[in-house]
Design a protein around this motif. Structure first.
Motif, short mmCIF file in Angstrom:
data_model
loop_
_atom_site.label_atom_id
_atom_site.label_comp_id
_atom_site.label_asym_id
_atom_site.label_seq_id
_atom_site.Cartn_x
_atom_site.Cartn_y
_atom_site.Cartn_z
N SER A 291 -0.23 1.68 3.16
CA SER A 291 -0.39 1.89 1.72
C SER A 291 0.57 0.98 0.97
CB SER A 291 -0.17 3.36 1.35
OG SER A 291 1.00 3.85 1.97
N VAL A 292 0.43 0.99 -0.36
CA VAL A 292 1.13 0.00 -1.20
C VAL A 292 1.95 0.69 -2.28
CG1 VAL A 292 0.70 -1.71 -3.02
CG2 VAL A 292 -0.45 -1.92 -0.84
N ILE A 293 3.12 0.12 -2.52
CA ILE A 293 3.93 0.48 -3.69
C ILE A 293 4.08 -0.80 -4.51
CG2 ILE A 293 6.19 1.25 -4.51
CD1 ILE A 293 6.43 2.81 -1.83
N ARG A 294 3.64 -0.74 -5.76
CA ARG A 294 3.72 -1.92 -6.62
C ARG A 294 4.50 -1.58 -7.87
NH1 ARG A 294 0.94 -4.38 -10.96
NH2 ARG A 294 1.02 -6.66 -10.84
N ARG A 295 5.55 -2.35 -8.12
CA ARG A 295 6.41 -2.13 -9.28
C ARG A 295 6.82 -0.67 -9.41
NH1 ARG A 295 3.85 -6.54 -13.59
NH2 ARG A 295 5.29 -8.20 -12.99
N GLY A 296 7.23 -0.11 -8.26
CA GLY A 296 7.75 1.24 -8.25
C GLY A 296 6.73 2.33 -8.37
N ARG A 297 5.44 2.01 -8.20
CA ARG A 297 4.38 3.01 -8.35
C ARG A 297 3.48 2.98 -7.13
NH1 ARG A 297 7.46 3.79 -11.87
NH2 ARG A 297 7.09 4.07 -14.11
N VAL A 298 3.11 4.18 -6.64
CA VAL A 298 2.11 4.24 -5.58
C VAL A 298 0.76 3.84 -6.16
CG1 VAL A 298 3.33 6.01 -4.28
CG2 VAL A 298 1.68 6.70 -6.03
N GLN A 299 -0.11 3.33 -5.32
CA GLN A 299 -1.41 2.85 -5.77
C GLN A 299 -2.49 3.88 -5.41
OE1 GLN A 299 -1.45 -0.07 -7.73
NE2 GLN A 299 0.71 0.50 -7.51
N ILE A 300 -3.27 4.25 -6.43
CA ILE A 300 -4.21 5.37 -6.34
C ILE A 300 -5.63 4.88 -6.60
CG2 ILE A 300 -4.78 7.62 -7.35
CD1 ILE A 300 -2.10 7.56 -5.89
N ASP A 454 -2.50 -8.04 4.64
CA ASP A 454 -2.84 -9.20 3.82
C ASP A 454 -3.82 -8.83 2.71
OD1 ASP A 454 -1.34 -11.41 4.64
OD2 ASP A 454 -2.65 -11.79 6.36
N ALA A 455 -4.83 -8.02 3.06
CA ALA A 455 -5.83 -7.62 2.07
C ALA A 455 -5.20 -6.78 0.97
CB ALA A 455 -6.95 -6.83 2.75
N LEU A 456 -4.31 -5.87 1.32
CA LEU A 456 -3.65 -5.03 0.31
C LEU A 456 -2.74 -5.86 -0.59
CD1 LEU A 456 -2.79 -1.87 2.43
CD2 LEU A 456 -4.26 -1.93 0.42
N VAL A 457 -2.00 -6.78 0.00
CA VAL A 457 -1.13 -7.65 -0.80
C VAL A 457 -1.95 -8.44 -1.81
CG1 VAL A 457 0.37 -9.69 -0.70
CG2 VAL A 457 0.72 -7.81 0.92
N ASP A 458 -3.10 -8.95 -1.37
CA ASP A 458 -3.96 -9.71 -2.28
C ASP A 458 -4.65 -8.80 -3.30
OD1 ASP A 458 -3.28 -12.02 -0.95
OD2 ASP A 458 -5.07 -12.06 0.31
N ASP A 459 -5.16 -7.65 -2.84
CA ASP A 459 -5.88 -6.75 -3.74
C ASP A 459 -5.01 -6.29 -4.90
OD1 ASP A 459 -8.07 -6.95 -2.11
OD2 ASP A 459 -7.89 -4.95 -1.22
N TYR A 460 -3.75 -6.01 -4.61
CA TYR A 460 -2.86 -5.48 -5.64
C TYR A 460 -1.92 -6.52 -6.24
CZ TYR A 460 -4.52 -0.82 -4.55
OH TYR A 460 -5.31 0.28 -4.39
N GLY A 461 -2.09 -7.77 -5.84
CA GLY A 461 -1.29 -8.84 -6.42
C GLY A 461 0.21 -8.67 -6.21
N LEU A 462 0.60 -8.23 -5.01
CA LEU A 462 2.03 -8.05 -4.74
C LEU A 462 2.73 -9.41 -4.73
CD1 LEU A 462 2.15 -5.35 -1.91
CD2 LEU A 462 2.02 -5.05 -4.38
N ASP A 463 3.94 -9.41 -5.21
CA ASP A 463 4.76 -10.62 -5.22
C ASP A 463 5.42 -10.76 -3.85
OD1 ASP A 463 6.66 -12.61 -5.55
OD2 ASP A 463 7.26 -11.95 -7.56
N CYS A 467 8.32 -8.67 -1.85
CA CYS A 467 7.57 -7.66 -1.10
C CYS A 467 8.32 -7.32 0.19
CB CYS A 467 6.17 -8.18 -0.78
SG CYS A 467 5.14 -6.99 0.11
N SER A 468 8.52 -6.05 0.43
CA SER A 468 9.14 -5.60 1.67
C SER A 468 8.14 -4.79 2.48
CB SER A 468 10.39 -4.77 1.38
OG SER A 468 10.07 -3.63 0.61
#
Length: 726
Positions: A291-300, A454-463, A467-468
């Motif tokens: 799962s992904v955390i982006r800018r301090g927020r979980v992705q729903i 890779d797909a999640l990083v691209d889908d959510y535009g993670l920097d 990114c850790s």
């Protein structure tokens, strides 16, 4: 004469309990330092007369005894449960009586709801549905007759459905009143969601109803047990979006506990590991949840259940069939005559074999490589070791230990020499050395995991620069270190990774999400949705001074969403954990790939500092590009909470901030074919980092900002970050 000096006050304790299919894990965390105070594991009590409640109480009592505190010291208690998830997976749901309200076209639309009885759960069982029509909702006798009709067909729970109940719920309320008079649990579609779409709304409400009787019984048993134990803190329950809710709210919407297992792990990464941008992998014996955390927020996202989309907003989690116990598949077993086919999906647990790396060295003497068929119908190419000591599974954990990637003291740690001995027959068959064989296995095992990341990083535009990758779960060290190395991402294993889920439960915040379809939403409409979300977490005990509300307005879908989060008490972190100047600058410099002395401080509050530097784009044409200010917002603990590669930073005072903010937004709004596009905005106000980046209309943005600013003192500092949208 007694000593008049009162004893020193104890720090309150936060307790998190995670009820799994096999074990119930409980942890205690200091509410002041967030340090782990203790942990216990007990078997989940499915077959007890009190169900899982008995295991919860056993875990709680043992935990408090181990750390030497009383029930009075518990200031927060929450539990996560797989009961609703398992009920849907296994088809163990109540018989649902749907009462369709309406006449004319509404009645025709409702008639299609009978098809919900064809919905197949993951177990293959059909959703048990009974149906009755209510054409005169204003008549209490007619409403009661409709409810009685489905009860006569075996209904154990009632669902009230009316096509436009989000606008006028009186018909659905009549059904709820009739069900209450028959002492039957009930739910209505307008209580589940305020979004249009009769089929999806009814489907979500029906699934909610299906798990309701079992969850209500469990809630009653757990609550009475907690009260008998003397715990006065309100009992909270883990939600599927990474927050917790009160027990009364869980009784109302038990479907929110579905898929809460992965959400608990992410909450642990978010709160315990302070991840602000990254990917979280929770690895067990058989699979890895990503799962992904982006800018301090979980992705729903709205999730699918029974193969159909619902209005259940849950963590966006992708599951890959690779875990610490995944078995290795090979072609052939002769010296240098074999090749690696795949890793998984079968695991040591399925085959009923112990891990080779955890065997006694003597048990592996003379071991030879053979292949087996774990289950009937499986290919017979799964590699295991066979010796006089028995059969042993060759697993991803064996490979990670042989490669030296599992740190000392980790839950998955095995003796390196034993792990290497276990892999020697495989290495010989593959025509390589032990290190080469281990890395072949790990590379193949992480193929699918890396694709999903890779797909999640691209889908959510993670920097990717910040990114850790954080690993949790008992098998974290078997996947995360190698994957981080492979993908060139900063990877680490979470502290106490084997109990990351109960830790997440203990640290989670109260959360509520409100969604509304509002064509042409006015500023007042947007503020009303925000206020509703805020009030919902207030009603569940959140401290009013610590609530944050993120609002997103999607003009294409006319969708206004507000997500409110807050603690059940204001948690003041121990100031001894405050990061010094050198540590703060080092953290920011590392995220910018710069030297600490290159950084400029653009703004600061008591809780946050904004540091960064100016750069031109790289590449051969970089000298023609526009200079950009790269900033990082870092908190008092030295954790980067927000990042931007193109920001402008301004400091205002609250008493004059509304006018100043209006001018700044107007100045930085850009115009194109799609019209005016205001900047993305964040505000630093006291302890809050208010995220307004999801609002594209400048009027809505300013109205929401005014609501946030109005709560601060007139001389209080307000830091404004604005990012140009791309």
């Amino acid at each position: 004469m007694s000593d008049p000096t009162p004893p020193p006050a104890r720090d309150p304790v936060r307790v998190g309990i995670d009820v799994g299919g096999t074990f119930t894990d409980a942890v205690a965390v200091s509410a002041t330092t967030y340090a782990l105070l203790g942990q216990v594991k007990v078997p989940t009590s499915h077959d007890h007369a009190d169900g899982v409640a008995d295991g919860i109480m056993t875990a709680l009592e043992r935990l408090l005894d181990d750390i030497g505190v009383s029930a009075d010291d518990v200031g927060f208690l929450a539990h996560g449960t797989t009961q609703a998830t398992n009920a849907l997976l296994e088809g163990d749901v109540a018989t649902i009586g749907i009462v369709g309200v309406g006449t004319g076209f509404d009645a025709l639309a409702n008639r299609r709801l009978r098809s919900l009885g064809k919905l197949r759960l993951d177990s293959g069982h059909a959703l048990p549905v009974r149906y009755a029509a209510l054409r005169e909702p204003e008549s209490s006798e007619a409403a009661l007759a409709s409810v009685d009709a489905v009860i006569a067909e075996g209904a154990e729970v009632i669902v009230a459905v009316e096509p436009f109940s989000v606008d006028d719920p009186r018909g659905e309320r009549a059904v709820l009143e009739a069900a209450a008079s028959r002492h039957l649990p009930a739910t209505a579609t307008h209580e589940i969601t305020q979004l249009y779409g009769l089929g999806k709304r009814a489907r979500t409400a029906a699934l909610n109803a299906g798990v309701m009787p079992r969850m209500l019984l469990t809630a009653d048993l757990v609550e009475s047990s907690i009260l008998r134990a003397g715990v006065s803190a309100p009992l909270m329950v883990m939600r599927c979006d990474g927050g917790v809710m009160s027990l009364p709210e869980m009784r109302h919407r038990p479907l929110l506990t579905v898929l809460s297992g992965p959400a608990a792990g992410v909450a642990g990464a978010l709160m315990g590991e302070k991840v602000s941008e990254g990917v979280f992998l929770e690895t067990g014996g058989t699979s890895t949840d990503i799962s992904v955390i982006r800018r301090g927020r979980v992705q729903i996202r709205h999730t699918e259940l029974g193969g159909k989309e619902t209005y259940l907003s849950a963590l966006d989690v992708r599951t890959v069939g690779i875990g610490g116990g995944s078995l290795i598949r090979i072609s052939g077993t002769g010296p240098a005559g074999a090749s690696l086919i795949d890793v998984g999906p079968r695991s040591a647990h399925i085959s009923g074999l112990p891990y080779a790396c955890f065997a006694e060295p003597a048990e592996l003497e003379g071991a030879r490589l053979v292949t087996i068929r774990p289950l009937e119908g499986d290919p017979a190419d799964y590699a295991v070791l066979e010796s006089d000591g028995g059969r042993f599974a060759l697993t991803v954990t064996c490979a990670a230990n042989a490669a030296g990637l599992v740190p000392e003291g980790d839950y998955a740690r095995a003796e390196s020499a034993t792990a290497r001995t276990a892999l020697e027959p495989l290495a010989e068959a593959l025509g390589t050395d032990v290190e080469g064989a281990a890395r072949q296995v790990l590379h193949r095992a992480t193929d699918r995991v890396s694709e999903v990341v890779d797909a999640l990083v691209d889908d959510y535009g993670l920097d990717r620069d910040v990114c850790s990758m954080v690993g949790g779960g008992g098998g974290a060290a078997t996947v995360t270190p190698y994957l981080g190395e492979r993908m060139r991402l900063n990877a680490r294993i979470a502290a106490h990774s084997e109990v990351i889920s109960p830790l997440g439960v203990a640290l989670a915040l109260v959360r509520e999400s409100v969604e509304r379809i509002i064509p042409g939403a006015t500023h007042a409409d947007v503020l009303a949705v925000r206020a509703e979300a805020e009030q919902a977490v207030l009603d569940q005990g959140a401290d009013p001074s610590a609530i944050e509300v993120d609002v997103t307005v999607d003009p294409q879908r006319n969708l206004v969403t507000a997500v409110a989060t807050g603690a059940t008490e204001l948690r003041t972190k121990d100031r001894s954990s405050v990061a010094g100047e050198a540590a703060t600058r080092a953290a920011v410099a590392a995220s910018l790939d710069a030297r600490p002395e290159e950084l400029t401080e653009y703004a600061a509050t008591d809780q946050y500092r904004v540091l960064g530097l100016v750069r031109r784009p790289g590449g051969p044409f970089g000298r023609f590009g526009r200079e950009r200010t790269h900033v990082r917002v870092v908190d008092s603990e030295g954790v980067v909470r927000l990042h931007s590669s193109d920001a402008e930073v301004d400091t205002l005072v609250a008493g004059q901030a509304e006018g100043g903010l209006k001018d700044l937004v107007a100045e930085r709004t850009v115009y194109g074919d799609g019209g005016a596009v205001p900047p993305a905005v964040w505000l630093l106000l006291g302890p809050k980092l208010a995220d307004l980046s999801g609002v594209m209309d400048s009027g809505h943005l300013l109205a929401l900002a005014a609501t946030e600013i109005a709560r601060r003192g007139p001389e209080e500092k307000v830091v404004v970050l604005m990012e140009r949208r791309r």
